[in-house]
Design an enzyme around this catalytic site. Structure first.
Site, PDB file in Angstrom:
ATOM      1  N   ASP A 108     -12.048   7.332   3.861  1.00 29.22           N
ATOM      2  CA  ASP A 108     -10.839   6.986   4.619  1.00 29.22           C
ATOM      3  C   ASP A 108     -10.485   5.495   4.489  1.00 29.22           C
ATOM      4  OD1 ASP A 108      -8.687   7.415   6.224  1.00 29.22           O
ATOM      5  OD2 ASP A 108      -9.799   7.596   8.106  1.00 29.22           O
ATOM      6  N   ASP A 142      -2.312  10.049   4.031  1.00 28.74           N
ATOM      7  CA  ASP A 142      -3.736   9.742   4.184  1.00 28.74           C
ATOM      8  C   ASP A 142      -4.404  10.764   5.101  1.00 28.74           C
ATOM      9  OD1 ASP A 142      -6.222   8.607   4.292  1.00 28.74           O
ATOM     10  OD2 ASP A 142      -5.631   6.858   5.498  1.00 28.74           O
ATOM     11  N   ASP A 168       1.571   5.932   5.931  1.00 29.41           N
ATOM     12  CA  ASP A 168       0.601   5.082   5.231  1.00 29.41           C
ATOM     13  C   ASP A 168       1.169   4.440   3.962  1.00 29.41           C
ATOM     14  OD1 ASP A 168      -1.846   3.962   5.699  1.00 29.41           O
ATOM     15  OD2 ASP A 168      -2.985   5.454   4.545  1.00 29.41           O
ATOM     16  N   ARG A 178      -7.759  -0.082   0.675  1.00 24.29           N
ATOM     17  CA  ARG A 178      -8.314  -1.276   0.026  1.00 24.29           C
ATOM     18  C   ARG A 178      -8.691  -0.987  -1.428  1.00 24.29           C
ATOM     19  NH1 ARG A 178     -12.857  -1.790   4.569  1.00 24.29           N
ATOM     20  NH2 ARG A 178     -11.115  -0.884   5.707  1.00 24.29           N
ATOM     21  N   LYS A 187       0.848  -1.198   0.000  1.00 27.66           N
ATOM     22  CA  LYS A 187       0.000   0.000   0.000  1.00 27.66           C
ATOM     23  C   LYS A 187       0.880   1.243   0.000  1.00 27.66           C
ATOM     24  CE  LYS A 187      -3.263   2.601   2.962  1.00 27.66           C
ATOM     25  NZ  LYS A 187      -4.188   2.576   4.127  1.00 27.66           N
ATOM     26  N   LYS A 222      -9.739  12.772   8.658  1.00 31.06           N
ATOM     27  CA  LYS A 222      -9.293  12.255   9.960  1.00 31.06           C
ATOM     28  C   LYS A 222      -9.131  13.410  10.941  1.00 31.06           C
ATOM     29  CE  LYS A 222      -6.376   8.394   8.340  1.00 31.06           C
ATOM     30  NZ  LYS A 222      -7.057   7.281   9.001  1.00 31.06           N
ATOM     31  N   GLU A 230      -9.421   3.978   2.016  1.00 28.75           N
ATOM     32  CA  GLU A 230      -8.864   4.166   0.668  1.00 28.75           C
ATOM     33  C   GLU A 230      -7.842   3.096   0.304  1.00 28.75           C
ATOM     34  OE1 GLU A 230      -7.591   5.483   3.283  1.00 28.75           O
ATOM     35  OE2 GLU A 230      -5.470   5.080   2.978  1.00 28.75           O
TER      36      GLU A 230
HETATM   37  N1  BES Z   1      -4.359   4.337   7.012  1.00 35.81           N
HETATM   38  C1  BES Z   1      -5.500   4.036   7.781  1.00 35.81           C
HETATM   39  C2  BES Z   1      -5.272   2.944   8.829  1.00 35.81           C
HETATM   40  C3  BES Z   1      -4.291   3.235   9.941  1.00 35.81           C
HETATM   41  C4  BES Z   1      -4.728   3.567  11.210  1.00 35.81           C
HETATM   42  C5  BES Z   1      -2.928   3.060   9.749  1.00 35.81           C
HETATM   43  C6  BES Z   1      -3.822   3.781  12.222  1.00 35.81           C
HETATM   44  C7  BES Z   1      -2.006   3.281  10.760  1.00 35.81           C
HETATM   45  C8  BES Z   1      -2.461   3.636  12.009  1.00 35.81           C
HETATM   46  C9  BES Z   1      -6.619   3.554   6.865  1.00 35.81           C
HETATM   47  O1  BES Z   1      -6.630   4.086   5.596  1.00 35.81           O
HETATM   48  C10 BES Z   1      -7.928   3.916   7.516  1.00 35.81           C
HETATM   49  O2  BES Z   1      -8.164   5.072   7.683  1.00 35.81           O
HETATM   50  N2  BES Z   1      -8.708   2.894   7.893  1.00 35.81           N
HETATM   51  C11 BES Z   1      -9.967   3.099   8.517  1.00 35.81           C
HETATM   52  C12 BES Z   1     -10.993   2.333   7.743  1.00 35.81           C
HETATM   53  C13 BES Z   1     -12.407   2.607   8.172  1.00 35.81           C
HETATM   54  C14 BES Z   1     -12.814   3.987   7.694  1.00 35.81           C
HETATM   55  C15 BES Z   1     -13.293   1.561   7.565  1.00 35.81           C
HETATM   56  C16 BES Z   1      -9.885   2.554   9.947  1.00 35.81           C
HETATM   57  O3  BES Z   1      -9.371   1.470  10.146  1.00 35.81           O
HETATM   58  O4  BES Z   1     -10.313   3.272  10.852  1.00 35.81           O
HETATM   59 ZN    ZN Z   2      -4.758   4.679   4.821  1.00 37.13          ZN
HETATM   60 ZN    ZN Z   3      -7.624   5.962   5.439  1.00 38.12          ZN
END
Ligand code: BES
Ligand code: ZN
Ligand code: ZN
Length: 500
Positions: free
Chosen positions: A342, A264, A283, A346, A259, A271, A344
């Site tokens: 967010d 992000d 990220d 996937r 990824k 966020k 993104e």
């Molecule tokens: N990049 C984040 C995940 C992340 C969180 C990485 C903390 C490192 C530390 C990812 O893109 C994200 O925001 N995921 C969300 C998905 C949700 C909106 C379904 C999450 O896990 O909160």
């Molecule tokens: Zn992310």
């Molecule tokens: Zn994200």
């Protein structure tokens, strides 16, 4: 760092600092042996050092060419493994830094161990423990380099020691490449600049790289990548990294997908800053791991055909950004209802994973800082690992967990029961991109599973990719997690080693 091996006797080692790892179980014998080389300073230190884990004492022997020696406690021998050696060597590196030592030597601990892997672990721990990211520091004292040279003391197994030392150095340097990429300021790391970094890495380390621009990504109809990129003024890139030696033992390639969200913000589903967006330069930790792994694979000349893929963009809430409610047609042809911009990662990974199908791969990995849920479940100590329940699933999970234990990049399995997939049902599209708060790491895995038709291992590295508090041989910031995991898995894949 320069790493070499010597067969001189320890009394003859002319270094600023000699590191001597000693286990609690061998303390008496060690005292006797060391007293022979260094005199009674060893016996006099006895009240202060008995080899307990993390114990440390610095001595200034009169009778020795080494200016200082440091005894490093390993704890009881039964619990000594490669991770203990990495941590001890890292403590030695910290000491070398504090003492402003340029050249350190390190002995192998007494006791029956595999010299090749033990040397590898000591070198990894020392080199990784010496790492400081000082690119943006202006004060000279902050930029001071750490130790420059490590000499390994091979007792009787010089050949194994040399092999382990060289492998440890190459792997540690590849981890450092990944750390540097993660630690780079996001204003200096657009998707285009990440592509350039990949080209430089490929040239330097002898693998092939092909960086696609936006026009090619459009031609391939990679709807997920393009959707995430809509809110950015920077174009996306898709990098293909190839290592195909003539002696490769696999007909079908192994693919590594990372990824590459260079930053992000969450997009329109923005966020919050504190403890969330503020560290999202990390990220692209999955991309960094794939790049670092390709460097190591090429430098170690693994006899495997390996392809790396790095889909890259930032995720921003620009005027044209994709919105919750958008339905996106992905590279595979499937449609995805976006309910949170967010989620993104996937979207990018799905396109890379379905593109990987064109290679009919033997096995595909993806590494991604994918979900906050993985951090909640496993903290910063281990990554979550999932696999599709096709033939060989149990062996794959065993093998990746074993590679985690061997390398120190720990991974732990999460289930992929079909019922979790129900959380992704959409009213308007084939699936939606979020599965709710519960089991969010698994539903992210389930989302990706829709885009694979081959044996696949998904590693959610959101926790261990970036540290806010240092751990042994992993300082604050990017850790390069995943490089050692992949290299260990692939070395074993190329030529299975016997379990100890
Ligand atoms: N990049 C984040 C995940 C992340 C969180 C990485 C903390 C490192 C530390 C990812 O893109 C994200 O925001 N995921 C969300 C998905 C949700 C909106 C379904 C999450 O896990 O909160
Ligand atoms: Zn992310
Ligand atoms: Zn994200």
């Amino acid at each position: 760092m320069k790493v070499s091996v010597t067969t001189l006797s320890i009394a003859e080692l002319d270094v600023e600092l000699l590191l001597i790892p000693v286990s609690e179980s061998h303390i008496e014998a060690a005292r006797l042996n060391l007293a022979e080389a260094f005199g009674d300073v060893i016996q006099r230190a006895a009240p202060d050092f008995d080899g307990k884990a993390e114990e440390q004492v610095v001595l200034y022997p009169e009778k020795s060419r080494a200016k200082r020696i440091a005894l490093l406690g390993l704890g009881p021998w039964e619990s000594v493994d490669n991770e203990t050696l990495r941590s001890a060597a890292s403590a030695g590196a910290t000491l070398a830094y504090k003492l402003k030592v340029e050249t350190a030597a390190c002995m192998l601990p007494a006791g029956a161990l595999d010299v090749d892997t033990a040397t590898q672990a000591l070198v990894e721990g020392f080199v990784l423990g010496s790492y400081r990211f000082a690119t943006y520091k202006t004060d000279e004292k902050d930029k001071r380099p750490g130790p420059m040279r490590l000499v390994l003391h091979a007792q009787d197994q010089e050949k194994a020691c040399r092999a382990g030392a060289e492998r440890g150095r190459v792997i540690a340097e590849s981890v450092i490449s990944a750390r540097d990429l993660v630690n780079t300021s996001p204003n200096e790391q657009t998707a285009t600049l990440l592509g350039k970094a990949i080209e430089r890495s490929a040239k330097k380390h002898g693998y092939e790289a092909d960086v696609w621009d936006k026009a090619l990504i459009e031609e391939e109809k990679m709807g997920g990548i393009l959707a995430v990129n809509l809110g950015s003024v920077e174009p996306p890139t898709f990098s293909m990294l190839t290592w195909k030696p003539e002696n490769s033992v696999n007909d079908k390639p192994i693919v590594l997908v990372g990824k590459g969200v260079v930053y992000d913000t969450g997009g329109l589903s923005l966020k919050p800053t504190k403890g969330s967006m503020d560290y999202m330069k990390s990220d692209m930790g999955g991309a960094a791991a794939v790049i670092g792994a390709m460097e190591a694979i090429a430098r170690l000349a693994l006899p495997l055909h390996v392809i790396g893929m790095v889909p890259a963009t930032d995720n921003r809430p620009g005027v044209n950004a994709y919105v919750p409610g958008d339905v996106i047609r992905m590279h595979s042809g499937k449609t995805v209802e976006v309910l949170n911009t967010d989620a993104e990662g996937r979207m990018l990974l799905a396109d890379a994973l379905s593109y990987a199908q064109t290679y009919k791969p033997a096995l595909v990995f993806d590494l991604a800082t994918l979900t906050g849920g993985a951090v909640v479940a496993l903290g910063r100590t281990a990554a979550a690992v999932m696999t599709n329940e096709t033939e060989g699933a149990a062996e794959r999970i065993e093998a990746i967990e074993a590679a985690g234990r061997e390398s120190g990049d720990l991974v732990h399995r999460l289930p992929m029961f079909a019922a979790y997939g129900d959380q992704l049902k959409s009213n308007v599209a084939d699936i939606k991109n979020v599965g709710g708060r519960e089991a969010s790491s698994i539903t992210a895995g389930k989302f990706l599973e829709h885009f694979v038709d081959y044996p696949w291992i998904h590693v959610d590295i959101a926790g261990p990719a970036f540290l806010h508090e240092p751990k042994p041989y992993r300082p604050y910031g990017g850790t390069g997690f995943g490089v050692r995991l992949l290299v260990e898995f692939l070395r074993n894949y190329a030529s299975p080693r016997k379990k100890k």
